[in-house]
Design a protein around this motif. Sequence first.
Motif, PDB file in Angstrom:
ATOM      1  N   ARG A   9     -56.029  -2.708 -40.639  1.00  0.00           N
ATOM      2  CA  ARG A   9     -56.355  -3.975 -39.982  1.00  0.00           C
ATOM      3  C   ARG A   9     -57.349  -3.716 -38.853  1.00  0.00           C
ATOM      4  NH1 ARG A   9     -54.885  -2.589 -34.639  1.00  0.00           N
ATOM      5  NH2 ARG A   9     -52.649  -2.201 -34.411  1.00  0.00           N
ATOM      6  N   PHE A  10     -58.223  -4.673 -38.648  1.00  0.00           N
ATOM      7  CA  PHE A  10     -59.070  -4.686 -37.460  1.00  0.00           C
ATOM      8  C   PHE A  10     -58.597  -5.868 -36.640  1.00  0.00           C
ATOM      9  CE2 PHE A  10     -63.189  -5.926 -35.341  1.00  0.00           C
ATOM     10  CZ  PHE A  10     -63.158  -4.887 -34.417  1.00  0.00           C
ATOM     11  N   ALA A  11     -58.308  -5.625 -35.348  1.00  0.00           N
ATOM     12  CA  ALA A  11     -57.649  -6.656 -34.552  1.00  0.00           C
ATOM     13  C   ALA A  11     -58.363  -6.850 -33.217  1.00  0.00           C
ATOM     14  CB  ALA A  11     -56.188  -6.273 -34.329  1.00  0.00           C
ATOM     15  N   PRO A  12     -59.511  -7.513 -33.219  1.00  0.00           N
ATOM     16  CA  PRO A  12     -60.259  -7.721 -31.974  1.00  0.00           C
ATOM     17  C   PRO A  12     -59.762  -8.937 -31.198  1.00  0.00           C
ATOM     18  CG  PRO A  12     -61.451  -8.668 -33.805  1.00  0.00           C
ATOM     19  CD  PRO A  12     -60.208  -8.046 -34.393  1.00  0.00           C
ATOM     20  N   SER A  13     -60.127  -8.987 -29.924  1.00  0.00           N
ATOM     21  CA  SER A  13     -59.835 -10.146 -29.079  1.00  0.00           C
ATOM     22  C   SER A  13     -61.136 -10.893 -28.800  1.00  0.00           C
ATOM     23  CB  SER A  13     -59.216  -9.704 -27.745  1.00  0.00           C
ATOM     24  OG  SER A  13     -57.964  -9.097 -27.949  1.00  0.00           O
ATOM     25  N   PRO A  14     -61.207 -12.177 -29.086  1.00  0.00           N
ATOM     26  CA  PRO A  14     -62.438 -12.947 -28.848  1.00  0.00           C
ATOM     27  C   PRO A  14     -62.568 -13.382 -27.390  1.00  0.00           C
ATOM     28  CG  PRO A  14     -60.793 -14.351 -29.858  1.00  0.00           C
ATOM     29  CD  PRO A  14     -60.177 -12.980 -29.768  1.00  0.00           C
ATOM     30  N   ASN A  15     -62.560 -12.407 -26.486  1.00  0.00           N
ATOM     31  CA  ASN A  15     -62.759 -12.695 -25.062  1.00  0.00           C
ATOM     32  C   ASN A  15     -64.107 -12.165 -24.577  1.00  0.00           C
ATOM     33  OD1 ASN A  15     -62.268  -9.959 -25.113  1.00  0.00           O
ATOM     34  ND2 ASN A  15     -60.352 -10.049 -23.955  1.00  0.00           N
ATOM     35  N   GLY A  16     -64.972 -11.886 -25.509  1.00  0.00           N
ATOM     36  CA  GLY A  16     -66.312 -11.372 -25.252  1.00  0.00           C
ATOM     37  C   GLY A  16     -66.924 -10.977 -26.583  1.00  0.00           C
ATOM     38  N   HIS A  17     -68.180 -10.554 -26.562  1.00  0.00           N
ATOM     39  CA  HIS A  17     -68.857 -10.200 -27.807  1.00  0.00           C
ATOM     40  C   HIS A  17     -68.604  -8.743 -28.186  1.00  0.00           C
ATOM     41  CE1 HIS A  17     -71.610 -13.784 -26.901  1.00  0.00           C
ATOM     42  NE2 HIS A  17     -70.955 -14.072 -28.024  1.00  0.00           N
ATOM     43  N   LEU A  18     -68.625  -8.460 -29.470  1.00  0.00           N
ATOM     44  CA  LEU A  18     -68.397  -7.112 -29.971  1.00  0.00           C
ATOM     45  C   LEU A  18     -69.521  -6.174 -29.549  1.00  0.00           C
ATOM     46  CD1 LEU A  18     -67.179  -7.772 -33.648  1.00  0.00           C
ATOM     47  CD2 LEU A  18     -65.817  -7.540 -31.572  1.00  0.00           C
ATOM     48  N   HIS A  19     -69.152  -4.928 -29.196  1.00  0.00           N
ATOM     49  CA  HIS A  19     -70.140  -3.906 -28.882  1.00  0.00           C
ATOM     50  C   HIS A  19     -70.003  -2.763 -29.895  1.00  0.00           C
ATOM     51  CE1 HIS A  19     -66.774  -1.757 -27.114  1.00  0.00           C
ATOM     52  NE2 HIS A  19     -66.626  -2.657 -26.157  1.00  0.00           N
ATOM     53  N   GLU A  62     -69.092 -13.894 -37.194  1.00  0.00           N
ATOM     54  CA  GLU A  62     -70.481 -13.738 -37.616  1.00  0.00           C
ATOM     55  C   GLU A  62     -70.928 -12.290 -37.496  1.00  0.00           C
ATOM     56  OE1 GLU A  62     -74.344 -15.084 -35.367  1.00  0.00           O
ATOM     57  OE2 GLU A  62     -73.565 -16.803 -36.519  1.00  0.00           O
ATOM     58  N   ASP A  63     -70.557 -11.620 -36.425  1.00  0.00           N
ATOM     59  CA  ASP A  63     -70.915 -10.215 -36.236  1.00  0.00           C
ATOM     60  C   ASP A  63     -70.272  -9.333 -37.304  1.00  0.00           C
ATOM     61  OD1 ASP A  63     -72.470 -10.804 -34.046  1.00  0.00           O
ATOM     62  OD2 ASP A  63     -70.931 -10.283 -32.571  1.00  0.00           O
ATOM     63  N   ALA A  65     -69.442 -10.205 -40.302  1.00  0.00           N
ATOM     64  CA  ALA A  65     -70.144 -10.460 -41.563  1.00  0.00           C
ATOM     65  C   ALA A  65     -71.460  -9.675 -41.606  1.00  0.00           C
ATOM     66  CB  ALA A  65     -70.401 -11.951 -41.724  1.00  0.00           C
ATOM     67  N   ARG A  66     -72.151  -9.585 -40.466  1.00  0.00           N
ATOM     68  CA  ARG A  66     -73.392  -8.816 -40.403  1.00  0.00           C
ATOM     69  C   ARG A  66     -73.144  -7.336 -40.647  1.00  0.00           C
ATOM     70  NH1 ARG A  66     -75.622  -8.911 -35.089  1.00  0.00           N
ATOM     71  NH2 ARG A  66     -77.377  -7.778 -35.996  1.00  0.00           N
ATOM     72  N   LEU A  67     -71.956  -6.857 -40.268  1.00  0.00           N
ATOM     73  CA  LEU A  67     -71.606  -5.457 -40.515  1.00  0.00           C
ATOM     74  C   LEU A  67     -71.251  -5.210 -41.978  1.00  0.00           C
ATOM     75  CD1 LEU A  67     -69.398  -4.634 -37.374  1.00  0.00           C
ATOM     76  CD2 LEU A  67     -71.741  -3.884 -37.828  1.00  0.00           C
ATOM     77  N   GLY A  68     -71.179  -6.261 -42.767  1.00  0.00           N
ATOM     78  CA  GLY A  68     -70.877  -6.119 -44.185  1.00  0.00           C
ATOM     79  C   GLY A  68     -69.410  -5.994 -44.493  1.00  0.00           C
ATOM     80  N   LEU A  69     -68.556  -6.373 -43.551  1.00  0.00           N
ATOM     81  CA  LEU A  69     -67.113  -6.226 -43.744  1.00  0.00           C
ATOM     82  C   LEU A  69     -66.527  -7.443 -44.436  1.00  0.00           C
ATOM     83  CD1 LEU A  69     -66.257  -4.653 -40.301  1.00  0.00           C
ATOM     84  CD2 LEU A  69     -66.055  -3.526 -42.519  1.00  0.00           C
ATOM     85  N   ARG A  70     -65.624  -7.192 -45.346  1.00  0.00           N
ATOM     86  CA  ARG A  70     -64.920  -8.247 -46.062  1.00  0.00           C
ATOM     87  C   ARG A  70     -63.430  -8.023 -45.903  1.00  0.00           C
ATOM     88  NH1 ARG A  70     -69.232  -9.598 -45.564  1.00  0.00           N
ATOM     89  NH2 ARG A  70     -70.802 -10.300 -47.073  1.00  0.00           N
ATOM     90  N   PHE A  71     -62.726  -9.069 -45.526  1.00  0.00           N
ATOM     91  CA  PHE A  71     -61.299  -8.959 -45.258  1.00  0.00           C
ATOM     92  C   PHE A  71     -60.499  -9.736 -46.298  1.00  0.00           C
ATOM     93  CE2 PHE A  71     -63.580  -8.457 -41.294  1.00  0.00           C
ATOM     94  CZ  PHE A  71     -62.988  -7.331 -40.749  1.00  0.00           C
ATOM     95  N   GLU A  72     -59.302  -9.223 -46.585  1.00  0.00           N
ATOM     96  CA  GLU A  72     -58.437  -9.873 -47.560  1.00  0.00           C
ATOM     97  C   GLU A  72     -57.477 -10.828 -46.869  1.00  0.00           C
ATOM     98  OE1 GLU A  72     -56.627  -7.508 -50.564  1.00  0.00           O
ATOM     99  OE2 GLU A  72     -58.055  -5.869 -50.289  1.00  0.00           O
ATOM    100  N   ALA A  73     -56.977 -11.750 -47.654  1.00  0.00           N
ATOM    101  CA  ALA A  73     -55.943 -12.685 -47.209  1.00  0.00           C
ATOM    102  C   ALA A  73     -56.452 -13.552 -46.058  1.00  0.00           C
ATOM    103  CB  ALA A  73     -54.666 -11.929 -46.814  1.00  0.00           C
TER     104      ALA A  73
END
Length: 302
Positions: A9-19, A62-63, A65-73
């Motif tokens: 799993r990738f579990a980010p917090s949307p409290n800022g933009h990804l670096h 959106e970021d 998706a730009r990295l080419g990652l696809r998640f299930e479920a």
Amino acid sequence: MTNTLPCFRFAPSPNGHLHLGHALSALLNGQAAQATGGKLLLRIENIDTVRCTARLEADLLEDLARLGLRFEAEVWRQSDRFSVYGEALNRLEALGVTYRAYLTRAEIRRHVASQESSGVSWPRDPDGAPLYPRDELVLSGCEIARRRADGAPFALRLDMAAALSLVNRPLFWWEGASEFDARAALLAAWDEGQLIEADPAAWGDVVLARKDCPTSYHVSVVVDDAAQEVTDVIRGRDLYHATSVHRLLQELLGLPAPRYRHHRLIAANDGMKLSKSSGSQSLRERDFQISEIYSILDLVDR
């Protein structure tokens, strides 16, 4: 766990933009899922409903998706699961391993500063924060009772001594080989690793929830990893020591323990780790191209 395939799993917090540091973690999880034929899940860790916004979540998706990652479920959002975390907290309370702590941050700082000025070496957790001193060391019994009766703000804390006494045995976690982070797609060291003895006492009485926030990272992450049948957690080295707390909570709540791999951190020009709070340049600010990201992170290209 009933899941027979590896689950990441990738579990980010949307409290800022990804670096770039987030990109490394996301891509390592994606490569591991692809190489093992496992699943890759996305969990939005937005328990901070003030700083985590719908706009930042949209930018995050959106970021990725730009990295080419696809998640299930379906995408899980922790803000939808506060009642589930509440049930876990109720179970901990029933075990007698929680208490309400009324000291403010300012009161904690003043007490610790006073002790240290008199020559006391105050214990600190692995992140460098002073351990909680317990209310009765700072406040009178009457003041504690008054705050409780007035419904003063509090933090629900884990009584570490009581929790360790209840478990009454050493705890361990499986830590994957460090070589994994440099060439994740090859998985040359997938089954190599070692058992690490957990040291939850180093954290003292950690916060489990606050009056204005019904859960903490520690509680929500172990509950959700178990509910989603995550078998392998790949995350940054900055969370290595927090695994001790997670193993203790898993034991108390009767939850399974995934395997862990804590990857290297990406440093900024000043040598400090990248972070949202320090204003590290985000992926969208720099408009990184996917090939550039793989090159900077020293990852095997797709």
